[in-house]
Design an enzyme around this catalytic site. Structure first.
Site, PDB file in Angstrom:
ATOM      1  N   GLU B  65      -4.715   1.249  -1.029  1.00 23.62           N
ATOM      2  CA  GLU B  65      -6.039   1.381  -0.430  1.00 23.62           C
ATOM      3  C   GLU B  65      -6.557   2.810  -0.579  1.00 23.62           C
ATOM      4  O   GLU B  65      -7.754   3.035  -0.759  1.00 23.62           O
ATOM      5  CB  GLU B  65      -5.994   0.980   1.052  1.00 23.62           C
ATOM      6  CG  GLU B  65      -5.974  -0.528   1.284  1.00 23.62           C
ATOM      7  CD  GLU B  65      -4.643  -1.191   0.933  1.00 23.62           C
ATOM      8  OE1 GLU B  65      -3.633  -0.473   0.784  1.00 23.62           O
ATOM      9  OE2 GLU B  65      -4.618  -2.425   0.809  1.00 23.62           O
ATOM     10  N   ALA B  89      -9.079  -5.689   6.642  1.00 26.96           N
ATOM     11  CA  ALA B  89      -9.539  -4.395   7.159  1.00 26.96           C
ATOM     12  C   ALA B  89      -8.384  -3.596   7.740  1.00 26.96           C
ATOM     13  O   ALA B  89      -8.402  -2.368   7.722  1.00 26.96           O
ATOM     14  CB  ALA B  89     -10.608  -4.611   8.226  1.00 26.96           C
ATOM     15  N   HIS B 132      -3.288  -8.740  10.466  1.00 22.30           N
ATOM     16  CA  HIS B 132      -4.314  -9.406   9.663  1.00 22.30           C
ATOM     17  C   HIS B 132      -5.493  -9.834  10.521  1.00 22.30           C
ATOM     18  O   HIS B 132      -6.232 -10.730  10.147  1.00 22.30           O
ATOM     19  CB  HIS B 132      -3.727 -10.628   8.945  1.00 22.30           C
ATOM     20  CG  HIS B 132      -2.655 -10.273   7.963  1.00 22.30           C
ATOM     21  ND1 HIS B 132      -1.378  -9.967   8.346  1.00 22.30           N
ATOM     22  CD2 HIS B 132      -2.680 -10.153   6.613  1.00 22.30           C
ATOM     23  CE1 HIS B 132      -0.649  -9.688   7.276  1.00 22.30           C
ATOM     24  NE2 HIS B 132      -1.406  -9.788   6.203  1.00 22.30           N
TER      25      HIS B 132
END
Lengths: 387, 329
Positions: B65, B89, B132
């Site tokens: 990321e 996210a 998650h």
């Protein structure tokens, strides 16, 4: 039918909790409104808690011996009265479920509502609305709050204003009316008591004819009050914090009735005036009051008031002394009445009136007031004693 | 583009259509993320088919990321319009340095805009578990320079993503996974609002329910229940843009309701709900007739078990009860 909680009320300024002493009825009992349900013991006393409404006593949550906090639920009452004064979650404008359906647990909002002054928590919105309308907390006495614990919601005030719009017509109160309202409201914030006595007025009425100024009854009242206070001024005090402030000068106010209000002009050192001089001064002040030309008293509002309500045909009244005045001497209307004359063993017709002394009970007690009014009666009945 | 405007599409399809539009109309736009290329087309298939049509502008990234965001910052500073996709996210925390220190601070540090869009699949679904399901807006609204938007509707998902790509500032785009497949609507009559505008989803006089993302739907259903069972008319406000906040729409609402309840799926501490309440308390104190309140997720990691999940996230019943408390206050 609704299930309403019996709460431990606030039993005094510093009382936060109490112990349940005795239950005077049992669950299942039918009780009347205001019937004593239980006795609780605080640090100072044993106090009975009445039923807020008629109904059937249900569960007792706090049996004898339990300690409980202010606003804690002591028991539950099944009632079909709709207008319950008990500070519970009632009076919501919406068809809300009764408190039985919601948990009576303490929420932060509930404690905010109860932890407050006379009107409950005043929300910022309510305060903004009050400011916009030029209202003070005093004006809220017109309202019964529909929020929790009787808290006044902004909507309550809005509804009152709407009601006024449709049922009343507004007029500006005017400075004088507002000043009187403010003065009376502030005066009402203390315990006032009244003593009264009858006065035989024949000697006084004869005496006034001997004086070229023809002093009125008000003048005699001012003069006698001044002399009585000069002899014993213990009532002429102000209470401020833990200090009593003794007046050093006998400045008296005279209540003068004018259109839509009342004036209380102050005459300084009344004890220094002769009756004749005082009559002239009073006449001048009354004329100035009616022309609304009175000079300002400044900070000196005097120590006591004289009100000749008898001039309005009233025989007995308890007018409020203005704030800062520890007493008010009132004169009733003079009437002819029979009086037992022991020497001749007969009734005689005399002229007499009632006088009243309304006083600040924080400063003076009944005995002090009684001695003062007796001295005033004696002076009024013996006007020769007046300087 | 041949987007079916009149047929109902899902929230996820709206996001895919918006990206297609952007790729079609602006050559500076490219998509970068883990497995965004076909055949997978992204973890949730939000880019399905796009790499086939735009093979040089839909690019797979390494599983990093930090690298994804770093590359996007560089490209954006160089005049490109990158859309980066984080699979969840939750993993964007790994890119926090690039997002906060470089994308957010960039305009001040080198006087140049950093027009990237970070697509952040947020929020929980039952059984999603702690890694998650998180809402990350509380972290990413803190650093200066980052715009944060959280669409609740199909139409907003479509229009706001396109507006985000046109925006010269870096935009954090929170798309709620519970809405991906369950929200379905046609775009034909859906209005396009300015990106930074809050929208009144339901009008009412008694209390302002403020929320965003999936929680808007819980607020709306609570409002219906309040009206049906208690004759309380709640005004439901969808913030849409979390930074900057459209406070004027809130103040307009509080003018007539006087009561504020902010509902979010995020953790309570120092978050968007706290910010809303802080601003209302300092700027619109005079409008409040009851203490401003909020409902948030519990201050614990997101639980797996369905029962714990139900206890974790504010639901319709919680909103109804909190609203009742405030209206009766």
């Amino acid at each position: 039918m609704q299930k309403i909680p019996i709460l431990l009320p606030r039993l005094g300024e510093a009382v936060a909790e109490a112990t349940v002493q005795t239950w005077l009825c049992q669950s299942g009992d039918t009780v009347a409104k205001d019937q004593d349900l239980l006795e609780v013991e605080t640090e100072k006393s044993i106090i009975a808690i009445p039923a807020p409404a008629a109904g059937v006593l249900l569960d007792i949550d706090k049996p004898a011996g339990s300690r409980c906090q202010v606003n804690e639920v002591l028991a539950w009452l099944h009632s079909n009265e709709s207008d319950v004064v008990q500070p519970v979650d009632s009076g919501s404008p919406h068809a809300a479920p009764t408190p039985t359906e919601t948990s009576p647990t303490h929420t932060p909002t509930a404690s905010l509502a109860s932890n407050s002054g006379r009107h409950g928590f005043l929300s910022p919105r309510l305060r903004a609305l009050m400011q916009e309308q030029g209202l003070t907390e005093l004006d809220l006495h017109l309202l019964r709050g529909s929020g929790q614990h009787g808290r006044i919601k902004a909507d309550d005030l809005t509804q009152l204003l709407e009601h006024l719009q449709s049922h009343y017509e507004p007029h500006p109160a005017g400075m004088l009316r507002q000043a009187v309202a403010d003065s009376m409201s502030r005066s009402w914030n203390r315990p006032l008591a009244t003593v009264s006595s009858a006065v035989k007025m024949d000697a006084l009425l004869a005496h006034r004819k001997t004086l070229p100024e023809r002093p009125s009854a008000s003048v005699y009242a001012l003069s006698t009050l001044a002399q009585a206070l000069k002899e014993d001024g213990r009532i002429a005090k102000l209470l401020l914090g833990d200090q009593l402030w003794q007046a050093q000068q006998i400045d008296l106010a005279l209540a003068i009735d004018v259109d839509n209000g009342i004036y209380n002009p102050v005459i300084q050192s009344v004890d220094a005036y002769s009756l004749g001089e005082l009559a002239v001064e009073v006449k001048r002040l009354i004329a100035q009051a009616h022309e609304r030309q009175l000079p300002s008293n400044g900070h000196n509002t005097g120590i006591a008031t004289v009100s000749n309500y008898g001039s309005l045909g009233i025989t007995w009244a308890t007018p409020l002394p203005p704030p800062g005045h520890s007493c008010l001497l009132g004169l009733g209307a003079v009437r002819r009445q029979p009086d037992w004359h022991p020497a001749t063993q007969s009734w005689q017709c005399i002229r007499a009136c009632e006088i009243t002394l309304t006083f600040d009970h924080r400063i003076a007690d009944g005995g002090t007031a009684a001695r003062l009014i007796h001295r005033i009666v004696h002076l009024l009945e013996h006007p020769d004693l007046l300087s | 583009m041949n987007i079916p405007m009149s047929e109902p599409i899902t929230y996820l399809e709206a996001i895919r259509h918006a990206q297609t539009d952007c790729l079609h109309t602006d050559e500076r736009v490219f998509i970068y993320g883990e497995d965004v290329e076909d055949p997978l087309g992204g973890a949730f298939k939000a880019t399905k088919g796009l790499s086939t049509r735009y093979p040089e502008r839909v690019l797979n990234a390494p599983i990093s990321e930090d690298a994804i965001a770093g590359m996007a910052v560089g490209a954006a500073l160089d005049g490109m319009r990158p859309i980066i996709e984080f699979q969840f996210a939750d993993f964007a925390i790994l890119a926090f340095n690039q997002l906060a220190n470089h994308a957010g601070a960039g305009a001040w540090r080198h006087g140049q805009p950093c027009p990237l869009v970070a697509r952040l699949p947020v929020g929980g679904t039952p059984g999603g578990g702690p890694f998650h399901s998180q809402m990350v807006e509380n972290w990413l609204t803190t650093p200066p320079g980052l715009i944060s938007v959280a669409p609740a509707t199909v139409s907003d998902a479509y229009h706001m993503l396109k507006q985000a790509v046109r925006c010269d500032d870096p935009v954090m785009f929170y798309e709620h996974k519970a809405l991906y497949f369950h929200q379905r609507a046609s775009l034909s009559n859906a209005p396009e609002y300015p990106l930074g505008r809050a929208v009144v989803r339901r009008q009412g006089q008694d209390i302002s329910l403020v929320s965003y993302s999936a929680m808007v739907w819980d607020a709306l259903s609570a409002a219906e229940q309040l009206a049906r069972d208690y004759q309380i008319e709640a005004e439901v406000i969808d913030l849409r843009c979390l930074k900057p906040l459209d406070m004027n729409t809130l103040y307009d609402s509080l003018e007539h309701t006087g009561r504020l309840l902010v509902c979010t799926e995020a953790w309570p501490y120092a978050g968007v709900s706290a910010e809303v309440i802080a601003q209302v308390s300092s700027q619109a104190f005079h409008l409040l007739d009851a203490p401003p309140r909020r409902l948030n997720a519990k201050d614990v990691p997101v639980p797996f078990h369905p029962h714990l999940w139900n206890a974790y996230r504010p639901n319709t019943a919680d909103i109804v009860q909190a609203a009742l408390d405030l209206v009766r206050f």
